[in-house]
Design a protein around this motif. Structure first.
Motif, PDB file in Angstrom:
ATOM      1  N   UNK A  96       0.809  -1.222   0.000  1.00 23.71           N
ATOM      2  CA  UNK A  96       0.000   0.000   0.000  1.00 23.71           C
ATOM      3  C   UNK A  96       0.839   1.269   0.000  1.00 23.71           C
ATOM      4  N   UNK A  97       2.103   1.162   0.372  1.00 31.03           N
ATOM      5  CA  UNK A  97       2.966   2.354   0.379  1.00 31.03           C
ATOM      6  C   UNK A  97       4.054   2.243  -0.688  1.00 31.03           C
ATOM      7  N   UNK A  98       3.737   1.468  -1.717  1.00 30.94           N
ATOM      8  CA  UNK A  98       4.630   1.325  -2.871  1.00 30.94           C
ATOM      9  C   UNK A  98       6.020   0.820  -2.469  1.00 30.94           C
ATOM     10  N   UNK A  99       6.057   0.002  -1.433  1.00 34.72           N
ATOM     11  CA  UNK A  99       7.307  -0.607  -1.006  1.00 34.72           C
ATOM     12  C   UNK A  99       7.271  -2.080  -1.394  1.00 34.72           C
ATOM     13  N   UNK A 100       8.281  -2.516  -2.101  1.00 33.18           N
ATOM     14  CA  UNK A 100       8.309  -3.909  -2.516  1.00 33.18           C
ATOM     15  C   UNK A 100       8.596  -4.803  -1.313  1.00 33.18           C
ATOM     16  N   UNK A 101       7.654  -5.696  -0.962  1.00 34.38           N
ATOM     17  CA  UNK A 101       7.895  -6.585   0.183  1.00 34.38           C
ATOM     18  C   UNK A 101       9.087  -7.504  -0.075  1.00 34.38           C
ATOM     19  N   UNK A 102       9.763  -7.863   0.967  1.00 30.64           N
ATOM     20  CA  UNK A 102      10.868  -8.805   0.852  1.00 30.64           C
ATOM     21  C   UNK A 102      10.374 -10.140   0.313  1.00 30.64           C
ATOM     22  N   UNK A 103      11.190 -10.760  -0.512  1.00 30.12           N
ATOM     23  CA  UNK A 103      10.834 -12.079  -1.048  1.00 30.12           C
ATOM     24  C   UNK A 103      10.602 -13.079   0.079  1.00 30.12           C
ATOM     25  N   UNK A 104      11.348 -12.892   1.183  1.00 26.30           N
ATOM     26  CA  UNK A 104      11.215 -13.813   2.309  1.00 26.30           C
ATOM     27  C   UNK A 104       9.795 -13.835   2.864  1.00 26.30           C
ATOM     28  N   UNK A 105       9.094 -12.688   2.793  1.00 26.91           N
ATOM     29  CA  UNK A 105       7.713 -12.650   3.294  1.00 26.91           C
ATOM     30  C   UNK A 105       6.813 -13.553   2.461  1.00 26.91           C
ATOM     31  N   UNK A 106       7.008 -13.530   1.125  1.00 27.65           N
ATOM     32  CA  UNK A 106       6.214 -14.416   0.261  1.00 27.65           C
ATOM     33  C   UNK A 106       6.576 -15.879   0.523  1.00 27.65           C
ATOM     34  N   UNK A 107       7.857 -16.127   0.791  1.00 29.77           N
ATOM     35  CA  UNK A 107       8.280 -17.501   1.092  1.00 29.77           C
ATOM     36  C   UNK A 107       7.617 -17.999   2.374  1.00 29.77           C
ATOM     37  N   UNK A 108       7.589 -17.119   3.376  1.00 34.01           N
ATOM     38  CA  UNK A 108       6.966 -17.492   4.656  1.00 34.01           C
ATOM     39  C   UNK A 108       5.470 -17.744   4.460  1.00 34.01           C
ATOM     40  N   UNK A 109       4.816 -16.857   3.681  1.00 29.64           N
ATOM     41  CA  UNK A 109       3.376 -17.020   3.443  1.00 29.64           C
ATOM     42  C   UNK A 109       3.097 -18.337   2.712  1.00 29.64           C
ATOM     43  N   UNK A 110       3.911 -18.651   1.721  1.00 27.84           N
ATOM     44  CA  UNK A 110       3.723 -19.898   0.978  1.00 27.84           C
ATOM     45  C   UNK A 110       3.882 -21.096   1.907  1.00 27.84           C
ATOM     46  N   UNK A 111       4.853 -21.014   2.798  1.00 33.50           N
ATOM     47  CA  UNK A 111       5.086 -22.104   3.749  1.00 33.50           C
ATOM     48  C   UNK A 111       3.885 -22.280   4.673  1.00 33.50           C
ATOM     49  N   UNK A 112       3.329 -21.144   5.147  1.00 34.70           N
ATOM     50  CA  UNK A 112       2.177 -21.210   6.066  1.00 34.70           C
ATOM     51  C   UNK A 112       0.940 -21.737   5.345  1.00 34.70           C
ATOM     52  N   UNK A 113       0.758 -21.337   4.092  1.00 31.19           N
ATOM     53  CA  UNK A 113      -0.419 -21.786   3.333  1.00 31.19           C
ATOM     54  C   UNK A 113      -0.411 -23.300   3.140  1.00 31.19           C
ATOM     55  N   UNK A 114       0.764 -23.893   3.178  1.00 32.15           N
ATOM     56  CA  UNK A 114       0.875 -25.342   2.998  1.00 32.15           C
ATOM     57  C   UNK A 114       0.750 -26.117   4.304  1.00 32.15           C
ATOM     58  N   UNK A 115       0.705 -25.388   5.410  1.00 27.43           N
ATOM     59  CA  UNK A 115       0.600 -26.060   6.711  1.00 27.43           C
ATOM     60  C   UNK A 115      -0.839 -26.447   7.015  1.00 27.43           C
ATOM     61  N   UNK A 116      -1.022 -27.553   7.693  1.00 30.70           N
ATOM     62  CA  UNK A 116      -2.359 -27.941   8.146  1.00 30.70           C
ATOM     63  C   UNK A 116      -2.758 -27.072   9.329  1.00 30.70           C
ATOM     64  N   UNK A 117      -4.062 -26.809   9.433  1.00 28.33           N
ATOM     65  CA  UNK A 117      -4.557 -26.038  10.578  1.00 28.33           C
ATOM     66  C   UNK A 117      -4.255 -26.814  11.864  1.00 28.33           C
ATOM     67  N   UNK A 118      -3.765 -26.112  12.863  1.00 32.67           N
ATOM     68  CA  UNK A 118      -3.400 -26.754  14.119  1.00 32.67           C
ATOM     69  C   UNK A 118      -4.626 -26.881  15.026  1.00 32.67           C
ATOM     70  N   UNK A 119      -4.602 -27.881  15.892  1.00 33.11           N
ATOM     71  CA  UNK A 119      -5.690 -28.027  16.867  1.00 33.11           C
ATOM     72  C   UNK A 119      -5.384 -27.238  18.133  1.00 33.11           C
ATOM     73  N   UNK A 120      -4.084 -27.009  18.374  1.00 31.32           N
ATOM     74  CA  UNK A 120      -3.712 -26.174  19.511  1.00 31.32           C
ATOM     75  C   UNK A 120      -2.623 -25.198  19.070  1.00 31.32           C
ATOM     76  N   UNK A 121      -2.439 -24.139  19.848  1.00 29.04           N
ATOM     77  CA  UNK A 121      -1.479 -23.107  19.495  1.00 29.04           C
ATOM     78  C   UNK A 121      -1.006 -22.434  20.776  1.00 29.04           C
ATOM     79  N   UNK A 122      -0.134 -21.466  20.638  1.00 27.78           N
ATOM     80  CA  UNK A 122       0.300 -20.659  21.778  1.00 27.78           C
ATOM     81  C   UNK A 122      -0.229 -19.241  21.622  1.00 27.78           C
ATOM     82  N   UNK A 123      -0.595 -18.649  22.743  1.00 29.05           N
ATOM     83  CA  UNK A 123      -0.957 -17.230  22.767  1.00 29.05           C
ATOM     84  C   UNK A 123      -0.127 -16.561  23.857  1.00 29.05           C
ATOM     85  N   UNK A 124       0.385 -15.389  23.544  1.00 29.40           N
ATOM     86  CA  UNK A 124       1.207 -14.662  24.506  1.00 29.40           C
ATOM     87  C   UNK A 124       0.531 -13.339  24.837  1.00 29.40           C
TER      88      UNK A 124
END
Length: 284
Positions: free
Chosen positions: A23-51
């Motif tokens: 939105x501010x015309x800043x090219x996101x780091x490629x690593x962010x797309x890599x992380x998103x792709x990795x998360x999209x391939x993960x199965x939904x967890x039944x439990x998680x952590x909240x801080x």
């Protein structure tokens, strides 16, 4: 990284971060797309952590279930009233300082752990009944730096069939995690705890358990520490007015009055601020 949030939360967070960059015309780091792709391939967890961050700079990290109902109980997630009660306790820490606290229906421990980290209680008794909730509660107590030890003969023990009690010896408060059945615990067992303050969050939600809760509150009101009954505070979200009125009516039948505690000033945690949360102080 050590205590990751849910897959859904991570996916939403990274997606939002990329959108903000775009939105501010800043090219996101490629690593962010890599992380998103990795998360999209993960199965939904039944439990998680909240801080949950505390005003002291410390935090409370909890292992929670993702689903509201799991293992046949609603006690494996943190509810809004628990967050509200923790905020109020932190703002009114003098009520808990150097005193013995009993929490009814502790769930997975947010309110109690926050109080132990910020309010300097002398002793804190977590209690619940569902075995899965107690197991998760003990795990979360460990997770936040408290050491769980086997109880010795010198410590108070709530002796009842199918009840187990464990104690943590800390530099700070002495912390107990107890299995507590509202239908079978006796006045003598509650009196032995010598509690100064009793709290509970989101235990007023089901008419079927209201009478059991009233019975415990009646016994606690009749018990005395240093000649005085304990102060009792109950926080709950009013989802069904009829359930709330039933609770008030049954309190009146056993001679327990109440007053609404004014709302605290600082909002520390993220929850629905439009929730109809009430905090009552009971009057014996």
């Amino acid at each position: 990284m050590k205590y990751p949030p849910s897959v859904k939360y991570r996916r939403c967070f990274i997606s939002e971060l990329i959108k903000k960059h775009e939105s501010i015309a800043t090219e996101p780091l490629d690593e962010l797309y890599d992380v998103l792709a990795d998360i999209l391939n993960k199965e939904e967890s039944t439990n998680c952590y909240k801080t949950y961050l505390l005003p002291t700079g410390d935090s409370v990290t909890l292992s929670e279930m993702v689903a509201i109902i799991s293992q046949g109980t609603t006690g494996l997630v943190t509810w809004d009233a628990a967050l509200y009660l923790a905020e109020w306790a932190i703002e009114n820490s003098a009520i808990f300082s150097n005193r013995t606290i009993l929490e009814l229906g502790s769930g997975i421990g947010l309110t109690g752990i926050a109080i132990c980290k910020t309010c300097n209680p002398k002793a804190y008794v977590f209690s619940d009944y569902h075995h899965c909730v107690l197991e998760q509660l003990r795990e979360n107590i460990h997770l936040n730096g408290f050491v769980l030890e086997s109880e010795t003969g010198n410590h108070t023990k709530m002796q009842s069939q199918n009840q187990r009690t464990e104690v943590m010896d800390l530099q700070g408060p002495k912390i107990t995690a107890a299995e507590l059945d509202w239908d079978s615990v006796t006045k003598e067992q509650l009196s032995e705890l010598q509690v100064d303050v009793v709290i509970a969050a989101d235990v007023v939600y089901d008419p079927q358990i209201t009478l059991s809760l009233i019975g415990v509150l009646q016994q606690l009101s009749a018990s005395k520490t240093a000649g005085k009954p304990p102060e009792i505070y109950i926080a709950f979200t009013v989802r069904n007015p009829d359930t709330y009125h039933l609770f008030q009516t049954e309190l009146g039948k056993v001679g327990i009055g109440w007053q609404v505690v004014p709302t605290h000033t600082k909002n520390l945690f993220l929850y629905d601020l439009h929730s109809n949360i009430t905090l009552l102080k009971l009057l014996a």
